[in-house]
Design an enzyme around this catalytic site. Structure first.
Site, PDB file in Angstrom:
ATOM      1  N   GLY A  27       0.825  -1.219   0.000  1.00  0.00           N
ATOM      2  CA  GLY A  27       0.000   0.000   0.000  1.00  0.00           C
ATOM      3  C   GLY A  27       0.850   1.257   0.000  1.00  0.00           C
ATOM      4  O   GLY A  27       0.447   2.297   0.520  1.00  0.00           O
ATOM      5  N   VAL A  28       2.031   1.167  -0.630  1.00  0.00           N
ATOM      6  CA  VAL A  28       2.987   2.282  -0.593  1.00  0.00           C
ATOM      7  C   VAL A  28       2.473   3.508  -1.350  1.00  0.00           C
ATOM      8  O   VAL A  28       2.875   4.636  -1.060  1.00  0.00           O
ATOM      9  CB  VAL A  28       4.367   1.803  -1.134  1.00  0.00           C
ATOM     10  N   THR A  29       1.566   3.292  -2.310  1.00  0.00           N
ATOM     11  CA  THR A  29       1.059   4.428  -3.104  1.00  0.00           C
ATOM     12  C   THR A  29      -0.070   5.173  -2.397  1.00  0.00           C
ATOM     13  O   THR A  29      -0.540   6.199  -2.883  1.00  0.00           O
ATOM     14  CB  THR A  29       0.522   3.941  -4.469  1.00  0.00           C
ATOM     15  N   THR A  83      -8.138  -0.820  12.348  1.00  0.00           N
ATOM     16  CA  THR A  83      -8.982   0.371  12.221  1.00  0.00           C
ATOM     17  C   THR A  83     -10.027   0.507  13.325  1.00  0.00           C
ATOM     18  O   THR A  83     -10.542  -0.504  13.837  1.00  0.00           O
ATOM     19  CB  THR A  83      -9.706   0.319  10.850  1.00  0.00           C
ATOM     20  N   GLU A 112     -12.883   1.216  12.757  1.00  0.00           N
ATOM     21  CA  GLU A 112     -14.140   0.662  12.235  1.00  0.00           C
ATOM     22  C   GLU A 112     -14.488  -0.665  12.921  1.00  0.00           C
ATOM     23  O   GLU A 112     -15.640  -1.098  12.886  1.00  0.00           O
ATOM     24  CB  GLU A 112     -14.054   0.468  10.716  1.00  0.00           C
ATOM     25  N   TYR A 124     -16.250  -3.888   5.073  1.00  0.00           N
ATOM     26  CA  TYR A 124     -14.855  -3.465   5.318  1.00  0.00           C
ATOM     27  C   TYR A 124     -14.437  -3.835   6.737  1.00  0.00           C
ATOM     28  O   TYR A 124     -13.383  -4.446   6.960  1.00  0.00           O
ATOM     29  CB  TYR A 124     -14.740  -1.950   5.090  1.00  0.00           C
ATOM     30  N   LYS A 165     -11.588  -6.411   8.099  1.00  0.00           N
ATOM     31  CA  LYS A 165     -10.473  -5.939   8.939  1.00  0.00           C
ATOM     32  C   LYS A 165     -10.437  -6.671  10.293  1.00  0.00           C
ATOM     33  O   LYS A 165      -9.386  -6.822  10.896  1.00  0.00           O
ATOM     34  CB  LYS A 165     -10.587  -4.433   9.159  1.00  0.00           C
ATOM     35  N   HIS A 194      -7.510   9.254  10.019  1.00  0.00           N
ATOM     36  CA  HIS A 194      -6.436  10.241   9.892  1.00  0.00           C
ATOM     37  C   HIS A 194      -6.415  10.734   8.451  1.00  0.00           C
ATOM     38  O   HIS A 194      -6.551   9.976   7.504  1.00  0.00           O
ATOM     39  CB  HIS A 194      -5.090   9.693  10.349  1.00  0.00           C
TER      40      HIS A 194
END
Ligand code: NAP
Ligand code: F7E
Length: 368
Positions: free
Chosen positions: A9-11, A128, A130, A152, A156, A182
């Site tokens: 998930g670097v992008t 998360t 969530e 989601y 998670k 965030h």
């Protein structure tokens, strides 16, 4: 000897800030990107070419690709940030969300075991708030019961438990950071904060008439992404593997975020009406906007089940990691996002309108 980190998930928003943070610490940083027909690497474009920044193709649904990258990089630390991260989209693509956000975590853990790195490689899992979903207590801490309330969140939750399981079963140093919302100037354009700050910029520059939102009463504990990536690193530097809640401890509604964002652009709003009929009317600001409805509610942005009362208690992170949850205040966060987007929209001109229209269609699930 410098350490080696691998980021999935670097992008993304967090991946880009974490890369910068680790490079500054002297790490060799490797990131996994997935192939796309268009270039989605704008958040890390400034890092490409850095001698200690390297990219590899891989996919969270493809174990073989993960094993190959882990074997090649042999990281000291893995930050598993890759996810289908949009809650509303998870209702449209629940199976894909489960594959990436739940089974994907398992694939990373198994890749580490397959490469015999389970005793040396530390793993951070992007969990998360969530998970608290239909909340059972406020504020929420590490002992608050989970009640996931979207596909989601359910995915998670699997990620959270499988990390805990591998920690206990195989004595691996793997931990979850239970991060509350965030945001930043790099936040995806269909999350509510960025949608608002971009709309403020476009409305104040005459490129948009009205901002359509869903549940204005929803409450969130919003922090600054740049401050939160430090915590991901601190969690992996701890003496023992533990899970941490990361939050500011301050809560605001979507309506409050909206009011403050418009105020930073010199526009005062007055909210009138209830529920779907609520409107934000301009009562002070540029003459051409006064008296106009600048915010309205659309049911397109309501979710089948919505999480409405998130408020984190960061006491443990403060005490054990020495992390400061008050580094960037809510007011500073809103200001920096609005200022960034006003400058961005001014430099993009009419192209900004096309971009935001597209973001709105995507969020509504409309393919045009
Ligand atoms: P983001 O901006 O949406 O980034 C998600 C990243 O995951 C992107 O780099 C994306 O790649 C990648 N990705 C998605 N599906 C993939 C797949 N199948 N294979 C490989 N890569 C894939 O998310 P973020 O805000 O940075 O959040 C980072 C992580 O923290 C996520 O796991 C999110 O669920 C979690 N989290 C976020 C928050 C928050 O408030 N931001 C709070 C709690 C937890 P592309 O660029 O190719 O799409
Ligand atoms: O929604 C309400 C919406 O999409 C926040 C992800 O990073 O944080 C994020 O998930 C609230 C919800 O973020 C609109 O109903 C009102 O109650 O910005 P959001 P999220 O769902 O909280 C968590 C911690 C993650 O883990 C996720 O990856 O705002 N809302 N009107 C709206 N939300 C959106 N997107 N658009 C609206 O028009």
């Amino acid at each position: 000897m410098s350490k080696t980190a691998l980021i999935t998930g670097v992008t993304g928003q967090d991946g880009s800030y974490l890369s910068e943070f680790l490079l500054e610490k002297g790490y060799d940083v490797h990131g996994i990107i997935r192939r796309s027909s268009v270039d989605f690497r704008e958040r890390i474009a400034h890092l490409e070419g850095h001698p200690h920044f390297h990219l590899h193709y891989g996919h969270m649904g493809d174990s073989m690709s993960l094993i190959k990258v882990v074997d090649k990089v042999r990281p000291d630390e893995i930050y598993n940030l890759a996810a289908q991260s949009h809650v509303q989209v998870s209702f449209d693509s629940p199976e894909f969300t489960a594959d990436v956000d739940a089974t994907g975590v398992l694939r990373v853990l198994e890749a580490v075991r397959a490469c015999h790195l389970e005793k040396t490689c530390r793993i951070y899992q992007a969990s998360t708030s969530e998970l608290y979903g239909k909340v059972e207590e406020v504020p929420q801490n590490e002992n608050t019961p989970f009640h996931p309330y979207s596909p989601y969140a359910v995915a998670k939750l699997y990620g959270y438990w499988i990390v805990k399981e591998y920690r206990e079963a195989y004595d691996m140093f793997c931990c979850s950071g239970i991060l509350f919302n965030h945001e930043s100037e790099r936040r995806g354009e269909t999350f509510v904060t960025r949608k608002i700050t971009l709309a403020v910029a476009r409305i104040s520059q005459g490129l948009q008439d009205c901002l359509y939102l869903g549940n204005l009463d929803s409450l969130r504990d919003w922090g600054y992404a740049k401050d939160y990536v430090e915590c991901m690193w601190l969690i992996l530097q701890n003496d023992k593997p533990e899970d941490f809640v990361i939050a500011t401890g301050v809560q605001h509604s979507v309506r409050e975020f909206t009011e403050l964002a418009f105020r930073h652009a010199g526009i005062e709003l007055k909210f009138e009406g209830k529920g779907i009929d609520e409107k934000g009317i301009c009562v002070k600001g540029p003459e051409k906007l006064v008296g106009k409805t600048l915010v309205a509610v659309s049911k397109d942005f309501y979710r089948p089940t919505d999480v409405v009362n998130l408020w984190g208690d960061p006491t443990k992170a403060k005490a054990k990691l020495g992390w400061d949850p008050a580094k960037t205040s809510f007011e500073q966060l809103v200001k920096l996002m609005v200022e960034h987007d006003i400058a961005k929209v001014a430099s993009e001109g009419a192209a900004a309108k096309v971009r935001t229209n597209l973001a709105e269609y995507l969020e509504k699930g409309i393919v045009k």
